[in-house]
Scaffold this motif. Structure first.
Motif, short mmCIF file in Angstrom:
data_model
loop_
_atom_site.label_atom_id
_atom_site.label_comp_id
_atom_site.label_asym_id
_atom_site.label_seq_id
_atom_site.Cartn_x
_atom_site.Cartn_y
_atom_site.Cartn_z
N GLY A 110 -9.68 4.05 11.77
CA GLY A 110 -10.49 3.65 12.91
C GLY A 110 -10.40 2.13 13.08
N PRO A 111 -10.95 1.60 14.17
CA PRO A 111 -10.82 0.17 14.43
C PRO A 111 -11.43 -0.72 13.35
CG PRO A 111 -12.27 1.21 16.04
CD PRO A 111 -11.64 2.30 15.25
N VAL A 112 -12.54 -0.32 12.78
CA VAL A 112 -13.16 -1.14 11.73
C VAL A 112 -12.31 -1.08 10.46
CG1 VAL A 112 -15.22 -1.55 10.34
CG2 VAL A 112 -15.46 -0.85 12.73
N GLN A 113 -11.85 0.10 10.12
CA GLN A 113 -10.99 0.24 8.95
C GLN A 113 -9.70 -0.55 9.12
OE1 GLN A 113 -11.00 4.48 9.40
NE2 GLN A 113 -12.26 4.78 7.57
N GLN A 114 -9.09 -0.47 10.31
CA GLN A 114 -7.86 -1.20 10.57
C GLN A 114 -8.11 -2.70 10.51
OE1 GLN A 114 -4.63 0.15 10.96
NE2 GLN A 114 -4.24 -2.01 10.51
N ALA A 115 -9.24 -3.15 11.01
CA ALA A 115 -9.58 -4.58 10.98
C ALA A 115 -9.69 -5.08 9.55
CB ALA A 115 -10.87 -4.82 11.74
N PHE A 116 -10.24 -4.26 8.65
CA PHE A 116 -10.32 -4.65 7.23
C PHE A 116 -8.91 -4.82 6.64
CE2 PHE A 116 -14.77 -4.18 7.29
CZ PHE A 116 -15.27 -4.69 6.11
N VAL A 117 -7.98 -3.97 7.06
CA VAL A 117 -6.60 -4.11 6.60
C VAL A 117 -5.99 -5.37 7.20
CG1 VAL A 117 -4.29 -3.07 6.70
CG2 VAL A 117 -6.29 -1.62 6.26
N ASP A 118 -6.13 -5.53 8.52
CA ASP A 118 -5.52 -6.67 9.21
C ASP A 118 -6.01 -8.01 8.69
OD1 ASP A 118 -4.33 -4.75 10.82
OD2 ASP A 118 -5.55 -5.21 12.60
N CYS A 119 -7.30 -8.08 8.36
CA CYS A 119 -7.92 -9.36 7.99
C CYS A 119 -8.15 -9.51 6.49
CB CYS A 119 -9.25 -9.52 8.74
SG CYS A 119 -9.05 -9.56 10.52
N HIS A 120 -7.63 -8.59 5.71
CA HIS A 120 -7.80 -8.63 4.25
C HIS A 120 -9.29 -8.71 3.89
CE1 HIS A 120 -3.49 -9.17 4.11
NE2 HIS A 120 -3.63 -10.17 4.97
N GLY A 121 -10.08 -7.82 4.51
CA GLY A 121 -11.52 -7.84 4.36
C GLY A 121 -12.03 -7.16 3.10
N LEU A 122 -11.13 -6.76 2.21
CA LEU A 122 -11.59 -6.11 0.99
C LEU A 122 -10.76 -6.59 -0.18
CD1 LEU A 122 -9.86 -2.92 0.28
CD2 LEU A 122 -9.93 -3.53 2.69
N GLN A 123 -11.36 -6.49 -1.33
CA GLN A 123 -10.62 -6.76 -2.57
C GLN A 123 -10.67 -5.50 -3.41
OE1 GLN A 123 -11.43 -10.50 -4.52
NE2 GLN A 123 -11.19 -11.60 -2.61
N CYS A 124 -11.73 -5.28 -4.15
CA CYS A 124 -11.77 -4.06 -4.97
C CYS A 124 -12.04 -2.83 -4.11
CB CYS A 124 -12.79 -4.20 -6.10
SG CYS A 124 -14.49 -3.82 -5.66
N GLY A 125 -12.71 -3.00 -2.98
CA GLY A 125 -12.96 -1.91 -2.06
C GLY A 125 -14.21 -1.11 -2.30
#
Length: 160
Positions: A88-103
């Protein structure tokens, strides 16, 4: 121990679970329904990793008894995908912007942000920071999570 049948819609699918009166929604989702994307962190409603949407509103599933959401529409991180099953758009944004580390905290952020963008589809950076203020992350400095909120808003506009 007496069990109660609870019927709700989870990620668009009608579901029924037979649970003890004091079974938490988080435990019902994870153990009874096999939806392990909802994480349990503090189990006191502080960290936000267990956040799911209940009738579109972000709620801490570690604080809700499953019987209290009988008849509700529940959305977990698994339900934040596209109808085709992609990110989804929020999930994709986390991928695009490196919004997670351990997750570990990410499912709670994704559901929180998903609900927030329904209310405010064009947030400022300060508004994005405020929107995620109830979710904790021990790995990042929140900069990329804020960028993810703003990127998700862009992606939602592109697909609208």
């Amino acid at each position: 121990m007496t069990e109660h049948d609870v019927t709700f819609t989870v990620n668009g699918v009608p579901r029924t679970a037979s649970v003890p009166a004091r079974r938490l929604l988080a435990d019902t989702l994870r153990h009874d329904l096999g939806l392990t994307g909802t994480h349990l962190g503090c189990e006191h409603g502080v960290c936000g990793s267990c956040t799911v949407l209940v009738d579109g509103r972000p709620m801490r599933s570690c604080l809700l008894f499953a019987v209290s959401v009988d008849g509700a529409e529940i959305t977990t991180v698994e339900g934040c995908r596209t109808p085709e099953g992609g990110l989804g758009p929020v999930q994709q944004a986390f991928v695009d912007c490196h919004g997670l580390q351990c997750g570990f905290c990410t499912p709670g952020f994704v559901t929180t942000i998903t609900a927030y963008l329904e209310e405010n589809p064009d947030p400022t950076e300060d508004e994005a920071r405020e929107a995620i203020g109830g979710n904790l992350c021990r790995c990042t400095g929140y900069q990329n999570i804020v960028k993810s909120v703003l990127r998700a808003a862009e992606l939602k506009k592109e697909t609208a």
